[in-house]
Design a protein around this motif. Structure first.
Motif, PDB file in Angstrom:
ATOM      1  N   PHE A 184      18.644  74.075  76.820  1.00  0.00           N
ATOM      2  CA  PHE A 184      18.714  75.673  76.971  1.00  0.00           C
ATOM      3  C   PHE A 184      17.111  75.857  77.524  1.00  0.00           C
ATOM      4  CE2 PHE A 184      18.399  79.753  74.613  1.00  0.00           C
ATOM      5  CZ  PHE A 184      19.135  80.120  75.814  1.00  0.00           C
ATOM      6  N   GLY A 185      17.017  76.799  78.784  1.00  0.00           N
ATOM      7  CA  GLY A 185      15.945  76.959  78.994  1.00  0.00           C
ATOM      8  C   GLY A 185      15.364  78.331  78.850  1.00  0.00           C
TER       9      GLY A 185
ATOM     10  N   ASP B 234      16.386  94.659  77.531  1.00  0.00           N
ATOM     11  CA  ASP B 234      15.219  93.715  77.522  1.00  0.00           C
ATOM     12  C   ASP B 234      14.933  92.975  75.961  1.00  0.00           C
ATOM     13  OD1 ASP B 234      14.760  94.472  80.259  1.00  0.00           O
ATOM     14  OD2 ASP B 234      13.212  95.894  79.692  1.00  0.00           O
ATOM     15  N   GLY B 235      14.521  92.145  76.195  1.00  0.00           N
ATOM     16  CA  GLY B 235      14.043  91.265  74.865  1.00  0.00           C
ATOM     17  C   GLY B 235      13.795  89.964  74.881  1.00  0.00           C
ATOM     18  N   ILE B 236      13.284  89.343  73.914  1.00  0.00           N
ATOM     19  CA  ILE B 236      13.102  87.827  73.685  1.00  0.00           C
ATOM     20  C   ILE B 236      14.235  87.134  73.149  1.00  0.00           C
ATOM     21  CG2 ILE B 236      11.190  86.165  72.819  1.00  0.00           C
ATOM     22  CD1 ILE B 236       9.417  88.551  72.457  1.00  0.00           C
ATOM     23  N   VAL B 237      14.472  86.057  73.912  1.00  0.00           N
ATOM     24  CA  VAL B 237      15.810  85.222  73.475  1.00  0.00           C
ATOM     25  C   VAL B 237      15.263  84.567  72.146  1.00  0.00           C
ATOM     26  CG1 VAL B 237      17.136  83.439  74.273  1.00  0.00           C
ATOM     27  CG2 VAL B 237      16.445  84.898  75.931  1.00  0.00           C
ATOM     28  N   LYS B 238      16.002  84.731  71.012  1.00  0.00           N
ATOM     29  CA  LYS B 238      15.736  83.999  69.831  1.00  0.00           C
ATOM     30  C   LYS B 238      16.581  82.925  69.566  1.00  0.00           C
ATOM     31  CE  LYS B 238      11.892  85.548  68.755  1.00  0.00           C
ATOM     32  NZ  LYS B 238      10.797  84.413  69.098  1.00  0.00           N
ATOM     33  N   ASP B 239      17.816  82.968  69.968  1.00  0.00           N
ATOM     34  CA  ASP B 239      18.945  81.952  69.667  1.00  0.00           C
ATOM     35  C   ASP B 239      20.194  82.113  70.347  1.00  0.00           C
ATOM     36  OD1 ASP B 239      19.837  79.906  68.071  1.00  0.00           O
ATOM     37  OD2 ASP B 239      20.238  81.195  66.264  1.00  0.00           O
TER      38      ASP B 239
ATOM     39  N   ARG C 283      27.036  83.839  71.527  1.00  0.00           N
ATOM     40  CA  ARG C 283      26.306  85.012  72.015  1.00  0.00           C
ATOM     41  C   ARG C 283      24.702  84.880  72.072  1.00  0.00           C
ATOM     42  NH1 ARG C 283      29.334  89.259  67.962  1.00  0.00           N
ATOM     43  NH2 ARG C 283      27.874  88.058  66.509  1.00  0.00           N
ATOM     44  N   LEU C 284      24.183  85.694  72.934  1.00  0.00           N
ATOM     45  CA  LEU C 284      22.652  85.278  73.040  1.00  0.00           C
ATOM     46  C   LEU C 284      22.105  86.193  72.064  1.00  0.00           C
ATOM     47  CD1 LEU C 284      21.003  83.777  75.034  1.00  0.00           C
ATOM     48  CD2 LEU C 284      20.571  85.737  76.464  1.00  0.00           C
ATOM     49  N   VAL C 285      21.287  85.780  71.312  1.00  0.00           N
ATOM     50  CA  VAL C 285      20.613  86.632  70.112  1.00  0.00           C
ATOM     51  C   VAL C 285      19.237  87.053  70.929  1.00  0.00           C
ATOM     52  CG1 VAL C 285      19.814  86.719  67.880  1.00  0.00           C
ATOM     53  CG2 VAL C 285      21.568  85.265  68.391  1.00  0.00           C
ATOM     54  N   LEU C 286      19.011  88.431  71.132  1.00  0.00           N
ATOM     55  CA  LEU C 286      17.727  88.829  71.542  1.00  0.00           C
ATOM     56  C   LEU C 286      16.944  89.727  70.529  1.00  0.00           C
ATOM     57  CD1 LEU C 286      18.630  90.559  74.970  1.00  0.00           C
ATOM     58  CD2 LEU C 286      17.746  88.264  74.507  1.00  0.00           C
ATOM     59  N   LYS C 287      15.427  89.553  70.443  1.00  0.00           N
ATOM     60  CA  LYS C 287      14.602  90.600  69.638  1.00  0.00           C
ATOM     61  C   LYS C 287      14.428  91.692  70.762  1.00  0.00           C
ATOM     62  CE  LYS C 287      10.894  90.296  66.647  1.00  0.00           C
ATOM     63  NZ  LYS C 287       9.837  89.496  65.833  1.00  0.00           N
ATOM     64  N   LEU C 288      14.628  92.692  70.416  1.00  0.00           N
ATOM     65  CA  LEU C 288      14.450  93.895  71.166  1.00  0.00           C
ATOM     66  C   LEU C 288      12.949  94.255  70.985  1.00  0.00           C
ATOM     67  CD1 LEU C 288      17.569  95.856  70.543  1.00  0.00           C
ATOM     68  CD2 LEU C 288      17.087  94.023  72.349  1.00  0.00           C
ATOM     69  N   ASP C 289      12.494  95.250  71.886  1.00  0.00           N
ATOM     70  CA  ASP C 289      11.184  95.619  71.808  1.00  0.00           C
ATOM     71  C   ASP C 289      10.797  96.419  70.494  1.00  0.00           C
ATOM     72  OD1 ASP C 289      10.548  94.594  74.256  1.00  0.00           O
ATOM     73  OD2 ASP C 289      10.848  96.228  75.288  1.00  0.00           O
TER      74      ASP C 289
ATOM     75  N   LEU D 297      19.604  91.598  68.743  1.00  0.00           N
ATOM     76  CA  LEU D 297      21.086  92.129  69.129  1.00  0.00           C
ATOM     77  C   LEU D 297      21.758  90.893  69.771  1.00  0.00           C
ATOM     78  CD1 LEU D 297      22.585  94.518  70.051  1.00  0.00           C
ATOM     79  CD2 LEU D 297      21.395  94.468  72.055  1.00  0.00           C
ATOM     80  N   SER D 298      23.009  90.746  69.248  1.00  0.00           N
ATOM     81  CA  SER D 298      23.719  89.527  69.897  1.00  0.00           C
ATOM     82  C   SER D 298      24.564  90.048  71.334  1.00  0.00           C
ATOM     83  CB  SER D 298      24.879  89.005  68.951  1.00  0.00           C
ATOM     84  OG  SER D 298      24.193  88.528  68.107  1.00  0.00           O
ATOM     85  N   ILE D 299      24.541  89.612  72.278  1.00  0.00           N
ATOM     86  CA  ILE D 299      25.038  89.976  73.545  1.00  0.00           C
ATOM     87  C   ILE D 299      26.146  88.977  73.904  1.00  0.00           C
ATOM     88  CG2 ILE D 299      24.387  90.548  75.988  1.00  0.00           C
ATOM     89  CD1 ILE D 299      22.479  92.023  74.773  1.00  0.00           C
ATOM     90  N   SER D 300      27.304  89.436  74.203  1.00  0.00           N
ATOM     91  CA  SER D 300      28.386  88.375  74.761  1.00  0.00           C
ATOM     92  C   SER D 300      28.444  88.450  76.062  1.00  0.00           C
ATOM     93  CB  SER D 300      29.627  88.775  73.884  1.00  0.00           C
ATOM     94  OG  SER D 300      29.923  90.297  74.156  1.00  0.00           O
TER      95      SER D 300
END
Ligand code: BTN
Length: 262
Positions: free
Chosen positions: A213-214, A230-235, A241-247, A252-255
């Motif tokens: 995973f890059g 926008d956010g940092i990819v955490k998991d 689902r992509l887990v983002l840390k928002l500003d 937030l989990s994105i599907s």
């Protein structure tokens, strides 16, 4: 009969789990045909292969450029026996098995871009398109469409793809036998798909996915329908689902969506 068709029919016969192998020299899209077949009455583990596609479909309504004689375009029909929540991440599983396959043949390490792009040197070498529908028995059916750039010379691709795509041949400086790759891919996919379905979905393959995973800890921008997030990819969570840390610090989990690394 072309030698590709002849070899496919002959060598794929050894894969007993494949119920039917359908080949077209040229077709609109293997996924579109699979969709039509499922509405009639087709068994799972039917696979469709084309030498070229006139309207190959990509994710987010894009086209998938599908020149003849060089690449792999295939769709697999499946009726997964697994909870609905684990269905979308079959696309992550497929990307992973494509990555295993490309690494096996080229000895080159691949990178996975969520959800299922396989990249080498930041260029795309394969794409996966998952489509869902109910079959004629009202059973949930998944069409897994896979495109792999095998022997294509990317210099002959349309301008807008020149810097975005690569192929196994471009990377390894030699051509590959598409039938051998398909044989290997289907066998491995069968093994990992059954493992995935009996072991509860994405978590069972997460280690292998994360090794490639890059995007971890990268700041990304995602277009999710009309919305930009926008956010940092955490998991990646248990449903793929992509887990983002928002500003604002919230997770937030994105599907779904198109991700750009900033
Ligand atoms: C993507 O946008 O990355 C997904 C591309 C999927 C392409 C494959 S080629 C075989 C199958 N048939 C299609 O029309 N699309 C998929």
């Amino acid at each position: 009969m072309s030698s590709y068709e002849h070899e496919l029919k002959q060598r794929l016969a050894s894969l007993n789990f494949l119920k039917k192998v359908i080949y077209y020299p040229s077709i609109e899209s293997t996924n579109t045909l699979a969709y039509e077949l499922v509405q009639k009455d087709f068994e799972e583990w039917t696979v469709i292969i084309a030498d070229t596609q006139s309207r190959g479909k990509g994710r987010q309504n894009r086209n998938w450029y599908s020149p003849p004689n060089v690449n792999i375009y295939t769709s697999i029909i499946l009726n997964p026996d697994i909870s609905y929540k684990h269905i979308p991440s079959i696309s992550l599983l497929t990307g992973l098995v494509v990555a295993f396959t490309i690494e096996h043949f080229t000895n080159i390490q691949t990178i996975l871009k969520w959800p299922n792009d396989v990249l080498v040197n930041e260029k795309k070498i394969s794409g996966v398109l998952l489509e869902l529908l109910n079959n004629s028995h009202d059973m949930l059916t998944v069409i897994v469409g896979i495109g792999i750039n095998v022997n294509s010379d990317i210099k002959s691709y349309p301008n807008q793809l020149l810097n975005l795509a690569t192929s196994m041949m471009m990377l390894a400086n030699k051509t590959f036998d598409r039938v051998e790759i398909l044989l290997y891919f289907y066998s491995l996919f069968y093994k990992w798909y059954n493992y995935y379905c009996t072991n509860g979905g994405f978590n069972s393959i997460k280690d292998r996915y994360m090794q490639r995973f890059g995007m971890l800890n990268k700041y990304v921008s995602i277009m999710n329908r009309e919305e930009k997030i926008d956010g940092i990819v955490k998991d990646i969570d248990e449903y793929g689902r992509l887990v983002l840390k928002l500003d604002n610090g919230r997770l937030l989990s994105i599907s779904s969506g198109d991700v750009h690394i900033i």
